[in-house]
Design a protein around this motif. Structure first.
Motif, PDB file in Angstrom:
ATOM      1  N   ASN A  49     -24.559 -11.617-121.967  1.00 21.28           N
ATOM      2  CA  ASN A  49     -25.737 -11.918-121.132  1.00 21.28           C
ATOM      3  C   ASN A  49     -27.002 -12.105-121.965  1.00 21.28           C
ATOM      4  O   ASN A  49     -28.087 -12.251-121.417  1.00 21.28           O
ATOM      5  CB  ASN A  49     -25.963 -10.813-120.101  1.00 21.28           C
ATOM      6  CG  ASN A  49     -26.466  -9.520-120.732  1.00 21.28           C
ATOM      7  OD1 ASN A  49     -25.922  -9.059-121.745  1.00 21.28           O
ATOM      8  ND2 ASN A  49     -27.486  -8.922-120.141  1.00 21.28           N
ATOM      9  N   GLN A  71     -32.432 -12.739-121.850  1.00 27.38           N
ATOM     10  CA  GLN A  71     -31.353 -12.320-120.950  1.00 27.38           C
ATOM     11  C   GLN A  71     -31.413 -13.126-119.650  1.00 27.38           C
ATOM     12  O   GLN A  71     -32.180 -12.786-118.746  1.00 27.38           O
ATOM     13  CB  GLN A  71     -31.467 -10.830-120.634  1.00 27.38           C
ATOM     14  CG  GLN A  71     -31.419  -9.918-121.847  1.00 27.38           C
ATOM     15  CD  GLN A  71     -31.734  -8.481-121.481  1.00 27.38           C
ATOM     16  OE1 GLN A  71     -31.825  -8.108-120.309  1.00 27.38           O
ATOM     17  NE2 GLN A  71     -31.926  -7.643-122.491  1.00 27.38           N
ATOM     18  N   TRP A 115     -29.405 -13.111-117.354  1.00 31.13           N
ATOM     19  CA  TRP A 115     -28.970 -12.206-116.289  1.00 31.13           C
ATOM     20  C   TRP A 115     -28.764 -10.808-116.863  1.00 31.13           C
ATOM     21  O   TRP A 115     -28.558 -10.627-118.061  1.00 31.13           O
ATOM     22  CB  TRP A 115     -27.695 -12.700-115.602  1.00 31.13           C
ATOM     23  CG  TRP A 115     -26.561 -13.061-116.535  1.00 31.13           C
ATOM     24  CD1 TRP A 115     -26.378 -14.255-117.178  1.00 31.13           C
ATOM     25  CD2 TRP A 115     -25.462 -12.240-116.939  1.00 31.13           C
ATOM     26  NE1 TRP A 115     -25.248 -14.225-117.958  1.00 31.13           N
ATOM     27  CE2 TRP A 115     -24.660 -13.005-117.821  1.00 31.13           C
ATOM     28  CE3 TRP A 115     -25.075 -10.941-116.626  1.00 31.13           C
ATOM     29  CZ2 TRP A 115     -23.491 -12.506-118.403  1.00 31.13           C
ATOM     30  CZ3 TRP A 115     -23.903 -10.433-117.209  1.00 31.13           C
ATOM     31  CH2 TRP A 115     -23.135 -11.214-118.073  1.00 31.13           C
ATOM     32  N   ARG A 153     -23.573  -8.744-111.793  1.00 30.82           N
ATOM     33  CA  ARG A 153     -24.495  -9.639-112.479  1.00 30.82           C
ATOM     34  C   ARG A 153     -25.781  -9.778-111.668  1.00 30.82           C
ATOM     35  O   ARG A 153     -25.730 -10.074-110.482  1.00 30.82           O
ATOM     36  CB  ARG A 153     -23.859 -11.008-112.695  1.00 30.82           C
ATOM     37  CG  ARG A 153     -24.765 -11.978-113.426  1.00 30.82           C
ATOM     38  CD  ARG A 153     -24.126 -13.330-113.650  1.00 30.82           C
ATOM     39  NE  ARG A 153     -23.010 -13.267-114.580  1.00 30.82           N
ATOM     40  CZ  ARG A 153     -22.570 -14.305-115.287  1.00 30.82           C
ATOM     41  NH1 ARG A 153     -23.165 -15.484-115.172  1.00 30.82           N
ATOM     42  NH2 ARG A 153     -21.543 -14.170-116.100  1.00 30.82           N
TER      43      ARG A 153
END
Length: 221
Positions: free
Chosen positions: A188, A130, A132, A140
C-alpha cells in the motif's frame, strides 16, 4: 454517529510588524535554498532528521489520513543498492526513454544518469505515499488527495532541513518501484521521492539559474 470532537484552537495572533518580519525572514531564507548534488560524507545530527520529519508529518492531509511514510537510510550497503538500481533505470531513461526536448531542457543543469549523491550523502530519506491504508481485519481504506498531501509534507521537510543548515536534493528515478523492494515496504506504499541530506562538499557548485520574478508568479484579483 459522527466521531468529530472539537477542541479549542491554539492560535497566536501577532502584531502586523512581527507578522511581516517573520514572513520576510522565512522567505529570504528559503530564497537561498538550492538543490545540491555534491555531498560530503560527514555525518549529520540524527535529531535534526527526526525533528524535520516530525514537522513534515504535521502537514495537512485529505480527511486527516496522513498518507505518508518517511524511511531514513544511513546504512551504506542499502544506499549502494538504491544507487545501483536508480542508475540502471536512469541510464535507460537517458539513452532511450527521454525525448530530445526533455534532454535539451536538462542540458543547462549539467545532469546525466550518474547519481553519486545517493551514496555520498550521509542520509537518504525515501518518502512513500499511501494510496490506501489498512483498517481493522485488513480492510483496505481509501486515502484521498494523496499526492497533494504528500507534496505539502515534502515541502515542509525540505524547508526545515534547509533552515537547519543542511543541503538537500529531490530525486525521482523513473520508474521507482525498486525502492519498495529494496526497503521492504508494503504493497500500500508507493515511492514518491528520494531526498539525499547532508552538508555540501567544500567544492560544491550549483547551476547559475534565475528564479522567475514575483510579478510573473503573483496574481491579484
Amino acid at each position: 454517529m459522527s466521531s468529530y470532537r472539537p477542541i479549542p484552537l491554539q492560535f497566536e495572533r501577532l502584531a502586523p510588524e512581527e507578522m511581516s518580519a517573520r514572513a520576510r525572514a522565512y522567505a529570504d531564507a528559503l530564497r537561498r535554498r538550492r538543490t545540491v548534488r555534491h555531498f560530503s560524507t560527514e555525518s549529520i545530527p540524527d535529531a535534526v532528521i527526526v525533528d524535520a520529519i516530525r514537522a513534515a508529518a504535521s502537514a495537512p492531509s485529505g480527511a486527516n489520513q496522513q498518507p505518508w511514510t518517511f524511511v531514513v537510510i544511513t546504512d551504506d550497503a542499502v544506499k549502494t543498492k538504491i544507487r545501483e538500481a536508480a542508475e540502471a533505470e536512469e541510464k535507460k531513461s537517458w539513452e532511450d526513454r527521454m525525448s530530445d526536448e526533455w534532454l535539451a531542457a536538462l542540458e543547462p543543469l549539467g545532469l546525466d544518469w550518474r547519481k553519486p549523491h545517493l551514496t555520498e550523502a550521509p542520509v537518504l530519506i525515501v518518502v512513500f505515499a499511501q494510496p490506501w491504508g489498512v483498517g481493522e481485519n485488513d480492510r483496505r481504506v481509501k486515502h484521498y488527495y494523496v499526492d497533494e498531501s504528500v507534496g505539502i509534507a515534502v515541502g515542509i521537510l525540505l524547508s526545515v532541513l534547509h533552515l537547519a543548515g543542511l543541503a538537500t536534493l529531490t530525486h525521482t528515478p523513473s520508474p521507482m518501484g525498486f525502492l519498495r523492494d529494496v526497503l521492504g515496504r508494503p504493497s500500500n506504499e508507493r515511492p514518491y521521492v528520494v531526498i539525499p541530506v547532508g552538508y555540501p562538499t567544500a567544492h560544491a557548485t550549483v547551476p547559475d539559474i534565475v528564479r522567475k520574478p514575483l510579478d510573473l508568479v503573483l496574481v491579484r484579483r
